[in-house]
Write a protein that holds these residues in place. Sequence first.
Motif, mmCIF file in Angstrom:
data_model
loop_
_atom_site.group_PDB
_atom_site.id
_atom_site.type_symbol
_atom_site.label_atom_id
_atom_site.label_comp_id
_atom_site.label_asym_id
_atom_site.label_seq_id
_atom_site.Cartn_x
_atom_site.Cartn_y
_atom_site.Cartn_z
ATOM 1 N N MET A 44 -8.707 0.043 0.737
ATOM 2 C CA MET A 44 -7.594 0.665 0.022
ATOM 3 C C MET A 44 -6.397 0.813 0.948
ATOM 4 O O MET A 44 -6.523 1.321 2.060
ATOM 5 C CB MET A 44 -8.005 2.048 -0.486
ATOM 6 C CG MET A 44 -6.967 2.706 -1.368
ATOM 7 S SD MET A 44 -7.244 4.482 -1.555
ATOM 8 C CE MET A 44 -6.566 5.111 -0.009
ATOM 9 N N GLY A 45 -5.238 0.371 0.504
ATOM 10 C CA GLY A 45 -4.019 0.514 1.287
ATOM 11 C C GLY A 45 -3.499 1.937 1.223
ATOM 12 O O GLY A 45 -3.331 2.501 0.141
ATOM 13 N N ALA A 46 -3.248 2.539 2.378
ATOM 14 C CA ALA A 46 -2.769 3.925 2.416
ATOM 15 C C ALA A 46 -1.608 4.074 3.398
ATOM 16 O O ALA A 46 -1.378 5.152 3.928
ATOM 17 C CB ALA A 46 -3.905 4.865 2.800
ATOM 18 N N SER A 47 -0.864 2.998 3.615
ATOM 19 C CA SER A 47 0.237 3.040 4.570
ATOM 20 C C SER A 47 1.521 3.511 3.887
ATOM 21 O O SER A 47 1.537 3.893 2.720
ATOM 22 C CB SER A 47 0.447 1.643 5.163
ATOM 23 O OG SER A 47 0.992 0.781 4.169
ATOM 24 N N TRP A 48 2.624 3.442 4.649
ATOM 25 C CA TRP A 48 3.938 3.750 4.084
ATOM 26 C C TRP A 48 4.505 2.568 3.303
ATOM 27 O O TRP A 48 5.572 2.675 2.692
ATOM 28 C CB TRP A 48 4.915 4.139 5.193
ATOM 29 C CG TRP A 48 4.845 5.576 5.608
ATOM 30 C CD1 TRP A 48 5.113 6.661 4.832
ATOM 31 C CD2 TRP A 48 4.500 6.085 6.892
ATOM 32 N NE1 TRP A 48 4.958 7.820 5.554
ATOM 33 C CE2 TRP A 48 4.579 7.504 6.831
ATOM 34 C CE3 TRP A 48 4.133 5.494 8.105
ATOM 35 C CZ2 TRP A 48 4.321 8.329 7.913
ATOM 36 C CZ3 TRP A 48 3.868 6.324 9.180
ATOM 37 C CH2 TRP A 48 3.952 7.718 9.094
ATOM 38 N N GLY A 49 3.824 1.414 3.315
ATOM 39 C CA GLY A 49 4.317 0.242 2.605
ATOM 40 C C GLY A 49 4.422 0.483 1.102
ATOM 41 O O GLY A 49 3.647 1.243 0.518
ATOM 42 N N ALA A 50 5.360 -0.201 0.457
ATOM 43 C CA ALA A 50 5.647 0.042 -0.960
ATOM 44 C C ALA A 50 4.452 -0.245 -1.860
ATOM 45 O O ALA A 50 4.323 0.353 -2.930
ATOM 46 C CB ALA A 50 6.846 -0.798 -1.393
ATOM 47 N N ASN A 51 3.572 -1.176 -1.450
ATOM 48 C CA ASN A 51 2.452 -1.557 -2.308
ATOM 49 C C ASN A 51 1.165 -0.788 -2.016
ATOM 50 O O ASN A 51 0.146 -1.044 -2.669
ATOM 51 C CB ASN A 51 2.171 -3.060 -2.178
ATOM 52 C CG ASN A 51 3.239 -3.892 -2.861
ATOM 53 O OD1 ASN A 51 3.792 -3.484 -3.872
ATOM 54 N ND2 ASN A 51 3.528 -5.064 -2.303
ATOM 55 N N SER A 52 1.178 0.124 -1.043
ATOM 56 C CA SER A 52 -0.034 0.898 -0.799
ATOM 57 C C SER A 52 -0.285 1.830 -1.982
ATOM 58 O O SER A 52 0.647 2.222 -2.700
ATOM 59 C CB SER A 52 0.087 1.712 0.494
ATOM 60 O OG SER A 52 0.859 2.885 0.291
ATOM 61 N N LEU A 53 -1.544 2.193 -2.199
ATOM 62 C CA LEU A 53 -1.874 3.074 -3.315
ATOM 63 C C LEU A 53 -1.140 4.405 -3.186
ATOM 64 O O LEU A 53 -0.616 4.939 -4.169
ATOM 65 C CB LEU A 53 -3.386 3.313 -3.367
ATOM 66 C CG LEU A 53 -3.868 4.287 -4.454
ATOM 67 C CD1 LEU A 53 -3.529 3.758 -5.843
ATOM 68 C CD2 LEU A 53 -5.363 4.549 -4.334
ATOM 69 N N ILE A 54 -1.069 4.945 -1.976
ATOM 70 C CA ILE A 54 -0.426 6.244 -1.774
ATOM 71 C C ILE A 54 1.060 6.171 -2.120
ATOM 72 O O ILE A 54 1.610 7.059 -2.786
ATOM 73 C CB ILE A 54 -0.620 6.717 -0.321
ATOM 74 C CG1 ILE A 54 -2.112 6.769 0.024
ATOM 75 C CG2 ILE A 54 0.032 8.080 -0.118
ATOM 76 C CD1 ILE A 54 -2.953 7.622 -0.902
ATOM 77 N N SER A 55 1.741 5.123 -1.679
ATOM 78 C CA SER A 55 3.163 4.974 -1.980
ATOM 79 C C SER A 55 3.388 4.804 -3.478
ATOM 80 O O SER A 55 4.355 5.345 -4.038
ATOM 81 C CB SER A 55 3.744 3.779 -1.223
ATOM 82 O OG SER A 55 3.703 3.996 0.178
#
Length: 255
Positions: A44-55
């Motif tokens: 699961m993507g959780a970075s600051w990147g626009a496509n991460s789930l958190i973003s």
Amino acid sequence: MGQETFTFASTSGSTEAANGVTFGCGNDQKDFDVMGRTRMVGVMGASWGANSLISQLRARGLSGNFSYCMPQFGEAGQAHPSTFLRFGDDIPRKPGTFTTSLVRYPGEDVFTHRAAGTSGIIIDSGDDISLLNNAAFNALKTALTNYFLQKGYDYHVITSQHNLELCYSRPASVGYLQLPTLTFVFSDGSGLQVPARNVFILDGDARTKYFCLAMHRSPDQSCLIGAFQQRNQRIIYDSTNGKLHFGTELCHISK
């Protein structure tokens, strides 16, 4: 890539839905063994990147905070105890929590080993064990050798076991209580304290007992705190304010 509605359980007793969340699918995963026990099918993507789930959740008005607490293997009589990924107000806050700052990736220079012995580090739940660059790994290896000599322990370096470089023979009576803890100290003075059972792996048979440092040399200059060293720690990411909160917790109870 695809889009789907992601639905989450909520503290309100109902559910929260996020529509049109972009996600990726993997169909040829390699090197996703976790300590030889499980196989993942993705991260699961959780970075600051626009496509991460958190973003994506934050862009829909949900909290940019998320948290996990990974149990020890085998706790509570379970081979693979479960845990929860928590968001926003569902994240428990308990006394004894420490805080340090998160830094957006500024480039490879952040991992340069400086004269004071410091270096940048990644915290990642997707990697099973920690990675240390050569300078940090060698410094830790020297510190362990000196520690065992000072204690008068008759431990001898043996050949690599479980694909772990640094392993020692040990008497059958030696367990985690006779092994040192380790602390990752951050630039603001806070420290992630790692107990011996999350620093070393004990193993052996009827003839030979040994323990190994549960860390690898990094293939580059980066350093990384992996999932094995985060067990029984409440890890809270505040991506909105760029803060990482952490503290010891019995994760198989609180999840």
